[in-house]
Design a protein around this motif. Structure first.
Motif, short mmCIF file in Angstrom:
data_model
loop_
_atom_site.label_atom_id
_atom_site.label_comp_id
_atom_site.label_asym_id
_atom_site.label_seq_id
_atom_site.Cartn_x
_atom_site.Cartn_y
_atom_site.Cartn_z
N THR A 12 0.84 -1.20 0.00
CA THR A 12 0.00 0.00 0.00
C THR A 12 0.87 1.25 0.00
O THR A 12 2.01 1.26 0.47
CB THR A 12 -0.95 0.02 1.21
OG1 THR A 12 -0.21 0.26 2.41
CG2 THR A 12 -1.72 -1.28 1.32
N GLY A 13 0.32 2.32 -0.55
CA GLY A 13 1.07 3.57 -0.64
C GLY A 13 2.33 3.42 -1.45
O GLY A 13 3.37 4.02 -1.14
N ALA A 14 2.26 2.64 -2.52
CA ALA A 14 3.45 2.26 -3.28
C ALA A 14 3.72 3.12 -4.50
O ALA A 14 4.57 2.79 -5.32
CB ALA A 14 3.35 0.79 -3.70
N GLY A 15 3.03 4.25 -4.61
CA GLY A 15 3.24 5.11 -5.78
C GLY A 15 4.43 6.03 -5.64
O GLY A 15 4.98 6.48 -6.65
N ARG A 16 4.82 6.33 -4.41
CA ARG A 16 5.91 7.28 -4.19
C ARG A 16 6.74 6.84 -2.99
O ARG A 16 6.34 5.98 -2.22
CB ARG A 16 5.38 8.70 -3.92
CG ARG A 16 4.55 9.30 -5.04
CD ARG A 16 4.09 10.70 -4.63
NE ARG A 16 3.30 11.37 -5.66
CZ ARG A 16 1.99 11.27 -5.79
NH1 ARG A 16 1.31 10.50 -4.94
NH2 ARG A 16 1.35 11.92 -6.73
N GLY A 17 7.89 7.50 -2.81
CA GLY A 17 8.68 7.37 -1.60
C GLY A 17 9.08 5.96 -1.24
O GLY A 17 9.49 5.15 -2.08
N ARG A 20 7.19 3.06 -3.03
CA ARG A 20 7.67 2.83 -4.39
C ARG A 20 8.93 1.99 -4.38
O ARG A 20 9.08 1.05 -5.19
CB ARG A 20 7.94 4.18 -5.07
CG ARG A 20 8.61 4.06 -6.44
CD ARG A 20 8.88 5.44 -7.03
NE ARG A 20 9.60 5.33 -8.30
CZ ARG A 20 10.92 5.25 -8.40
NH1 ARG A 20 11.67 5.28 -7.29
NH2 ARG A 20 11.52 5.14 -9.58
N GLU A 21 9.84 2.31 -3.48
CA GLU A 21 11.09 1.53 -3.39
C GLU A 21 10.81 0.09 -3.00
O GLU A 21 11.45 -0.84 -3.50
CB GLU A 21 12.04 2.20 -2.40
CG GLU A 21 12.47 3.60 -2.78
CD GLU A 21 13.25 3.68 -4.08
OE1 GLU A 21 13.79 2.65 -4.54
OE2 GLU A 21 13.30 4.79 -4.66
N HIS A 22 9.85 -0.11 -2.09
CA HIS A 22 9.45 -1.47 -1.73
C HIS A 22 9.00 -2.23 -2.98
O HIS A 22 9.43 -3.36 -3.24
CB HIS A 22 8.28 -1.47 -0.74
CG HIS A 22 8.60 -0.95 0.62
ND1 HIS A 22 9.88 -0.81 1.10
CD2 HIS A 22 7.77 -0.56 1.64
CE1 HIS A 22 9.83 -0.35 2.34
NE2 HIS A 22 8.56 -0.20 2.69
N ALA A 23 8.09 -1.61 -3.74
CA ALA A 23 7.52 -2.28 -4.90
C ALA A 23 8.59 -2.66 -5.92
O ALA A 23 8.60 -3.78 -6.45
CB ALA A 23 6.46 -1.39 -5.55
N GLN A 54 2.82 4.54 -12.98
CA GLN A 54 4.23 4.66 -13.38
C GLN A 54 5.09 3.59 -12.73
O GLN A 54 6.01 3.05 -13.36
CB GLN A 54 4.74 6.06 -13.02
CG GLN A 54 4.15 7.16 -13.89
CD GLN A 54 4.54 8.55 -13.43
OE1 GLN A 54 5.02 8.74 -12.31
NE2 GLN A 54 4.33 9.54 -14.29
N VAL A 55 4.81 3.27 -11.47
CA VAL A 55 5.56 2.21 -10.80
C VAL A 55 5.32 0.86 -11.47
O VAL A 55 6.25 0.08 -11.68
CB VAL A 55 5.20 2.15 -9.30
CG1 VAL A 55 5.87 0.95 -8.63
CG2 VAL A 55 5.61 3.43 -8.60
N ARG A 205 8.40 12.51 0.81
CA ARG A 205 7.48 13.63 0.57
C ARG A 205 6.85 14.12 1.87
O ARG A 205 6.68 15.33 2.07
CB ARG A 205 6.39 13.20 -0.42
CG ARG A 205 5.37 14.28 -0.75
CD ARG A 205 4.37 13.79 -1.77
NE ARG A 205 3.58 12.67 -1.30
CZ ARG A 205 2.31 12.45 -1.64
NH1 ARG A 205 1.69 13.30 -2.44
NH2 ARG A 205 1.65 11.40 -1.20
N LEU A 206 6.50 13.21 2.76
CA LEU A 206 5.91 13.60 4.03
C LEU A 206 6.91 14.32 4.91
O LEU A 206 6.62 15.36 5.51
CB LEU A 206 5.35 12.37 4.76
CG LEU A 206 4.18 11.63 4.11
CD1 LEU A 206 3.66 10.55 5.05
CD2 LEU A 206 3.05 12.57 3.73
N ILE A 207 8.12 13.76 5.00
CA ILE A 207 9.16 14.34 5.84
C ILE A 207 9.59 15.71 5.31
O ILE A 207 10.01 16.59 6.07
CB ILE A 207 10.38 13.40 5.91
CG1 ILE A 207 10.01 12.12 6.68
CG2 ILE A 207 11.57 14.08 6.56
CD1 ILE A 207 9.66 12.34 8.13
#
Length: 298
Positions: A12-17, A20-23, A54-55, A205-207
């Motif tokens: 989940t939340g795999a589009g960015r940050g 994304r790296e996990h995916a 994109q991922v 992005r959150l940080i």
């Protein structure tokens, strides 16, 4: 041969940050990936599937298999669809990585009800809802006689584990996620499921909203190792997801090349009486027990 060859992972939340790296790393290690991302802003508003798409394209370009899921992790029906999509696309679910999250930082006196509700909803319910439906999937497979070897990796935070001021909503949710992890590990072990949590530290992005981020997480010089790169987090998640791992019910801090194991709540010291305490006597005793004036943080 990858560490996750043939595994099916929902992230989940795999589009960015970090997500994304996990995916990307999961795909490189041989997993088939459901890339979930609502595509909202950092405060949870809006939605756009572009980042997740994109991922998926990146994974497919690497020769991997992936599909997009744009469901809201905290929507009960959406969480059910997410797990069902993985089963429909790839036949089963082996790994659930709960990573999606938002921020709405304010001090308690200024935090609105919606600030509280939105963050608790996305983080805490957004971990529980996918976990609920994944657990049901694994339970049915186990009851059918299959030897399940599945894993869940939740995402906690030092904001909750170390009680960061200005993040009562986020910290409470992240602390709750660490406890949820321990409970789920105990409940789901009978079905062959391991459950762990990570508390990552990376430049995301959150940080980036934090005013002191440049001082806390300075950029690395060109060609040098960047300890705050989100990609540094993912190897631990892959290791915890590996069918070769036996670790469960634990929470790890991870940043750069460092991994630390947290110790859960434990009794530090005590006072006892053979009868009911008088409040005035107990006031003095709890000051001594806490090592300072009552109410002072240790």
């Amino acid at each position: 041969m990858g560490n996750l060859d043939g595994q099916v992972a929902v992230i989940t939340g795999a589009g960015r940050g970090i997500g994304r790296e996990h995916a990307l790393l999961f795909a490189k290690e041989g997993a088939k990936v459901v890339v979930n991302d609502l595509g909202g802003a950092s405060d949870g508003s809006g939605g756009d599937p572009t980042a997740a798409e994109q991922v998926v394209e990146e994974i497919r370009a690497l020769g991997g298999e992936a599909v997009v899921n744009g469901d809201d992790v905290a929507d009960w029906a959406g969480a059910e669809r997410m797990i069902a999509q993985a089963v429909e696309a790839f036949g089963r679910v082996d790994v659930l990585v709960n990573n999606a999250g938002i921020l709405r930082d304010k001090v308690i006196a200024q935090m609105s009800e919606s600030d509280w509700d939105s963050v608790i909803r996305v983080h805490l319910k957004g971990h529980f809802a996918p976990l609920h439906f994944a657990a049901g999937h694994w339970r049915e497979r186990s009851k059918a006689g299959e030897q399940v070897r599945a894993s869940v990796i939740n995402t906690s935070s030092t904001s909750g584990l170390h009680s960061n001021p200005g993040q009562a909503n986020y910290g409470a949710a992240k602390s709750g996620i660490a406890t949820l992890t321990e409970i789920a590990a105990k409940e789901l072990s009978r079905y062959g499921v391991r459950v762990n949590a990570i508390a990552p530290a990376a430049r995301t992005r959150l940080i980036a909203q934090t005013p002191t981020v440049d001082a806390l997480m300075p950029a690395a010089a060109e060609g040098e190792f960047d300890p705050w790169d989100p990609a540094n987090i993912s190897p631990l998640v892959v290791a915890l997801a590996s069918p070769e791992s036996s670790v469960t019910g634990r929470t790890f801090w991870v940043a750069g090349g460092t991994v630390k194991l947290y110790k859960s709540w434990s009794v530090e010291s005590r006072v006892e009486s053979d009868s009911r305490w008088e409040p005035s006597a107990l006031t003095k005793e709890i000051e001594r027990l806490a090592g300072g004036p009552a109410g002072q943080a240790g």
